[in-house]
Design an enzyme around this catalytic site. Sequence first.
Site, PDB file in Angstrom:
ATOM      1  N   ALA A  84       3.101  -0.835   5.970  1.00  0.00           N
ATOM      2  CA  ALA A  84       3.893  -2.046   6.223  1.00  0.00           C
ATOM      3  C   ALA A  84       3.217  -3.286   5.654  1.00  0.00           C
ATOM      4  O   ALA A  84       2.140  -3.683   6.115  1.00  0.00           O
ATOM      5  CB  ALA A  84       4.102  -2.229   7.729  1.00  0.00           C
ATOM      6  N   PHE A 142      -5.967  -3.956   2.775  1.00  0.00           N
ATOM      7  CA  PHE A 142      -5.964  -5.169   1.925  1.00  0.00           C
ATOM      8  C   PHE A 142      -6.485  -6.388   2.677  1.00  0.00           C
ATOM      9  O   PHE A 142      -6.015  -7.499   2.424  1.00  0.00           O
ATOM     10  CB  PHE A 142      -4.544  -5.483   1.408  1.00  0.00           C
ATOM     11  CG  PHE A 142      -3.860  -4.407   0.616  1.00  0.00           C
ATOM     12  CD1 PHE A 142      -4.578  -3.450  -0.073  1.00  0.00           C
ATOM     13  CD2 PHE A 142      -2.475  -4.369   0.543  1.00  0.00           C
ATOM     14  CE1 PHE A 142      -3.935  -2.467  -0.818  1.00  0.00           C
ATOM     15  CE2 PHE A 142      -1.813  -3.394  -0.200  1.00  0.00           C
ATOM     16  CZ  PHE A 142      -2.546  -2.437  -0.870  1.00  0.00           C
ATOM     17  N   GLU A 156      -0.827 -20.949   5.043  1.00  0.00           N
ATOM     18  CA  GLU A 156      -1.367 -19.994   4.082  1.00  0.00           C
ATOM     19  C   GLU A 156      -0.651 -20.141   2.727  1.00  0.00           C
ATOM     20  O   GLU A 156      -1.288 -20.181   1.670  1.00  0.00           O
ATOM     21  CB  GLU A 156      -1.197 -18.558   4.596  1.00  0.00           C
ATOM     22  CG  GLU A 156      -1.720 -17.517   3.616  1.00  0.00           C
ATOM     23  CD  GLU A 156      -1.572 -16.075   4.086  1.00  0.00           C
ATOM     24  OE1 GLU A 156      -1.155 -15.865   5.250  1.00  0.00           O
ATOM     25  OE2 GLU A 156      -1.873 -15.171   3.286  1.00  0.00           O
ATOM     26  N   GLY A 166       0.232 -13.164   0.458  1.00  0.00           N
ATOM     27  CA  GLY A 166       0.839 -14.205   1.298  1.00  0.00           C
ATOM     28  C   GLY A 166       2.353 -14.159   1.302  1.00  0.00           C
ATOM     29  O   GLY A 166       3.008 -15.159   1.624  1.00  0.00           O
ATOM     30  N   THR A 224       5.425 -11.813  -1.092  1.00  0.00           N
ATOM     31  CA  THR A 224       5.704 -11.646  -2.527  1.00  0.00           C
ATOM     32  C   THR A 224       6.773 -12.642  -3.007  1.00  0.00           C
ATOM     33  O   THR A 224       7.493 -13.243  -2.206  1.00  0.00           O
ATOM     34  CB  THR A 224       6.221 -10.215  -2.812  1.00  0.00           C
ATOM     35  OG1 THR A 224       7.483 -10.049  -2.129  1.00  0.00           O
ATOM     36  CG2 THR A 224       5.253  -9.148  -2.349  1.00  0.00           C
TER      37      THR A 224
HETATM   38  C1  LIG Z   1      -6.229  -8.902  -2.767  1.00  0.00           C
HETATM   39  C2  LIG Z   1      -5.326  -8.889  -1.569  1.00  0.00           C
HETATM   40  C3  LIG Z   1      -5.711  -9.564  -0.423  1.00  0.00           C
HETATM   41  C4  LIG Z   1      -4.912  -9.517   0.723  1.00  0.00           C
HETATM   42  N1  LIG Z   1      -5.363 -10.107   1.883  1.00  0.00           N
HETATM   43  C5  LIG Z   1      -4.680  -9.866   3.039  1.00  0.00           C
HETATM   44  C6  LIG Z   1      -5.218 -10.292   4.296  1.00  0.00           C
HETATM   45  O1  LIG Z   1      -6.278 -10.913   4.374  1.00  0.00           O
HETATM   46  N2  LIG Z   1      -4.523  -9.969   5.423  1.00  0.00           N
HETATM   47  C7  LIG Z   1      -3.346  -9.288   5.398  1.00  0.00           C
HETATM   48  O2  LIG Z   1      -2.771  -9.015   6.442  1.00  0.00           O
HETATM   49  N3  LIG Z   1      -2.800  -8.891   4.207  1.00  0.00           N
HETATM   50  C8  LIG Z   1      -3.442  -9.147   3.040  1.00  0.00           C
HETATM   51  N4  LIG Z   1      -2.916  -8.743   1.839  1.00  0.00           N
HETATM   52  C9  LIG Z   1      -1.651  -8.018   1.832  1.00  0.00           C
HETATM   53  C10 LIG Z   1      -0.488  -8.793   1.209  1.00  0.00           C
HETATM   54  O3  LIG Z   1      -0.042  -9.794   2.075  1.00  0.00           O
HETATM   55  C11 LIG Z   1       0.599  -7.736   0.899  1.00  0.00           C
HETATM   56  O4  LIG Z   1       0.117  -6.992  -0.220  1.00  0.00           O
HETATM   57  C12 LIG Z   1       1.934  -8.348   0.595  1.00  0.00           C
HETATM   58  O5  LIG Z   1       2.477  -8.934   1.741  1.00  0.00           O
HETATM   59  C13 LIG Z   1       2.935  -7.286   0.064  1.00  0.00           C
HETATM   60  O6  LIG Z   1       2.948  -6.137   0.853  1.00  0.00           O
HETATM   61  P1  LIG Z   1       2.770  -4.696   0.148  1.00  0.00           P
HETATM   62  O7  LIG Z   1       1.620  -4.776  -0.755  1.00  0.00           O
HETATM   63  O8  LIG Z   1       2.775  -3.675   1.201  1.00  0.00           O
HETATM   64  O9  LIG Z   1       4.077  -4.545  -0.755  1.00  0.00           O
HETATM   65  P2  LIG Z   1       5.497  -3.981  -0.258  1.00  0.00           P
HETATM   66  O10 LIG Z   1       5.952  -4.705   0.943  1.00  0.00           O
HETATM   67  O11 LIG Z   1       5.442  -2.502  -0.193  1.00  0.00           O
HETATM   68  O12 LIG Z   1       6.406  -4.404  -1.492  1.00  0.00           O
HETATM   69  C14 LIG Z   1       6.468  -3.650  -2.711  1.00  0.00           C
HETATM   70  C15 LIG Z   1       7.485  -4.326  -3.618  1.00  0.00           C
HETATM   71  O13 LIG Z   1       8.782  -4.307  -2.970  1.00  0.00           O
HETATM   72  C16 LIG Z   1       9.288  -5.614  -2.893  1.00  0.00           C
HETATM   73  N5  LIG Z   1      10.061  -5.801  -1.666  1.00  0.00           N
HETATM   74  C17 LIG Z   1       9.685  -5.490  -0.395  1.00  0.00           C
HETATM   75  N6  LIG Z   1      10.662  -5.844   0.473  1.00  0.00           N
HETATM   76  C18 LIG Z   1      11.648  -6.419  -0.275  1.00  0.00           C
HETATM   77  C19 LIG Z   1      12.909  -7.012   0.037  1.00  0.00           C
HETATM   78  N7  LIG Z   1      13.341  -7.128   1.299  1.00  0.00           N
HETATM   79  N8  LIG Z   1      13.661  -7.474  -0.982  1.00  0.00           N
HETATM   80  C20 LIG Z   1      13.224  -7.392  -2.260  1.00  0.00           C
HETATM   81  N9  LIG Z   1      12.045  -6.851  -2.619  1.00  0.00           N
HETATM   82  C21 LIG Z   1      11.264  -6.382  -1.630  1.00  0.00           C
HETATM   83  C22 LIG Z   1       8.048  -6.513  -2.880  1.00  0.00           C
HETATM   84  O14 LIG Z   1       8.367  -7.833  -3.262  1.00  0.00           O
HETATM   85  C23 LIG Z   1       7.155  -5.795  -3.872  1.00  0.00           C
HETATM   86  O15 LIG Z   1       7.510  -6.149  -5.176  1.00  0.00           O
HETATM   87  C24 LIG Z   1      -3.674  -8.833   0.682  1.00  0.00           C
HETATM   88  C25 LIG Z   1      -3.275  -8.197  -0.493  1.00  0.00           C
HETATM   89  C26 LIG Z   1      -4.083  -8.208  -1.599  1.00  0.00           C
HETATM   90  C27 LIG Z   1      -3.631  -7.462  -2.827  1.00  0.00           C
END
Ligand SMILES: Cc1cc2nc3c(=O)[nH]c(=O)nc-3n(C[C@H](O)[C@H](O)[C@H](O)COP(=O)(O)OP(=O)(O)OC[C@H]3O[C@@H](n4cnc5c(N)ncnc54)[C@H](O)[C@@H]3O)c2cc1C
Length: 412
Positions: A163, A189, A275, A396, A398
């Site tokens: 998630a 992450f 953020e 923060g 996407t």
């Molecule tokens: C270097 C790094 C540091 C981070 N630091 C933190 C941290 O300190 N704390 C923390 O909690 N998180 C952290 N994150 C996590 C970050 O917030 C998430 O990676 C981000 O919110 C996206 O979630 P996901 O990677 O699971 O992508 P997913 O949610 O799986 O999304 C995959 C793709 O699907 C698209 N998508 C998803 N839902 C929809 C929708 N409803 N409509 C259209 N498109 C959609 C997304 O835009 C994306 O392109 C970090 C991530 C990275 C890479």
Amino acid sequence: MVQRRPISRPTRVGWRRVQPVSVIKDSGVRATPPPFSEEHEELRETVGRFVANEIAPNVDEWEEAREFPRELYGRCAELGFLGLKFPEIYGGQGGTHLHDAIWVEELARSGGSGGVAASLNAHTSIAMPPIFNFGTEEQKQRWLVPGIAGEKIGALGITEPGAGSDVAGISTLATRVDGGYVVNGSKTFITNGVRADFLICAVKTTQEGGHHGISFLVLEREMPGYEVAQKLEKMGWHSSDTGELSFTDIEVPDENLLGGENEGFKLIMANFAWERLLMAIGAVGAMQRLIEVTVNYALERKAFGRQIGKFQAIRHKVAEMATQAEAARALTYNALRLFYEGHDCIRDVTMAKLVTQRAVLEIADESLQIHGGYGYMREYGIERAVRDARLGPIGGGTDEIMKEILGKQMGL
Ligand SMILES: Cc1cc2nc3c(=O)[nH]c(=O)nc-3n(C[C@H](O)[C@H](O)[C@H](O)COP(=O)(O)OP(=O)(O)OC[C@H]3O[C@@H](n4cnc5c(N)ncnc54)[C@H](O)[C@@H]3O)c2cc1C
């Protein structure tokens, strides 16, 4: 025998060497733009000097080592930078979010490392505000005070392997027991995840309720069952640590519940605004840096008997970069002003986050192009800027989620 010509290469005008340029006659940073005042500009100078002297010269080494020394938190605390926006009774400077904005922008402009900025900001602007905004007095003494002093490092844990964007889909479970909770699950992450002393952790406190079943617990690294499962390897932000955490039957006392039970979504929403704004402000600083470096390089590098900046193609590219950066800055400063004055600013913050994260990536890529082969080399720091900037449209929230928020706000 063929006489070898001495290798002629441009002086490195990369991240460490560049000075604020005077060649940009109208960069928009000389005047004090709203919402800042003269006092903020003085802070900008102080932060800029510190970052240029004590961070920028070490960035190559820290990137290579995949971390910066923990002592940097202590040094930033000593200078007051970790507590700019927190009250003096907690060891802060008694300033406002505008002071913090100056710190964030200047760290990006003078530091040249997305990783260092990400780690410091995850601590000061993502992990500590929930304690200040939602914590009890006792919780502030336990985590905010040592956090501002740089003695304890914080992280925010929301994302899980299953998630990310869909926050309501988290499955880390806190089961109610006498006197507290037992926590099982995992996070991934997490910025500062490897060395954080405390984690502001989103958990489900009821299996039902979607958003409404989320609560926040402060987990501490010495709690039995708390484990750093791995330090993750990334494309950029090399000097920040990003961790995967696993929780097995962690016993967490009631005193570690932050805010109300099942009211965690309020905390998430409150945190997102700052953020996202700070990501936009950081991008503004990074864009300024890239333009300064690029103008310097375009004036120095020669091809076909003249400075490459005198080719119309390059000149126009730089003009477009500067225009894009100024438009992004205006949108961001306006969102900051609305946030600071307490107006409803979700739309403006969301737009600022969306525009700036793409803009800095495009500007970094154009800068690399203008640097030619040298831009592709590690030594010049431009390839790092491209790698670091790639996180912006993902972290923060996407780009797609930003557009969803905006579309829904428009009634769609
Ligand atoms: C270097 C790094 C540091 C981070 N630091 C933190 C941290 O300190 N704390 C923390 O909690 N998180 C952290 N994150 C996590 C970050 O917030 C998430 O990676 C981000 O919110 C996206 O979630 P996901 O990677 O699971 O992508 P997913 O949610 O799986 O999304 C995959 C793709 O699907 C698209 N998508 C998803 N839902 C929809 C929708 N409803 N409509 C259209 N498109 C959609 C997304 O835009 C994306 O392109 C970090 C991530 C990275 C890479």
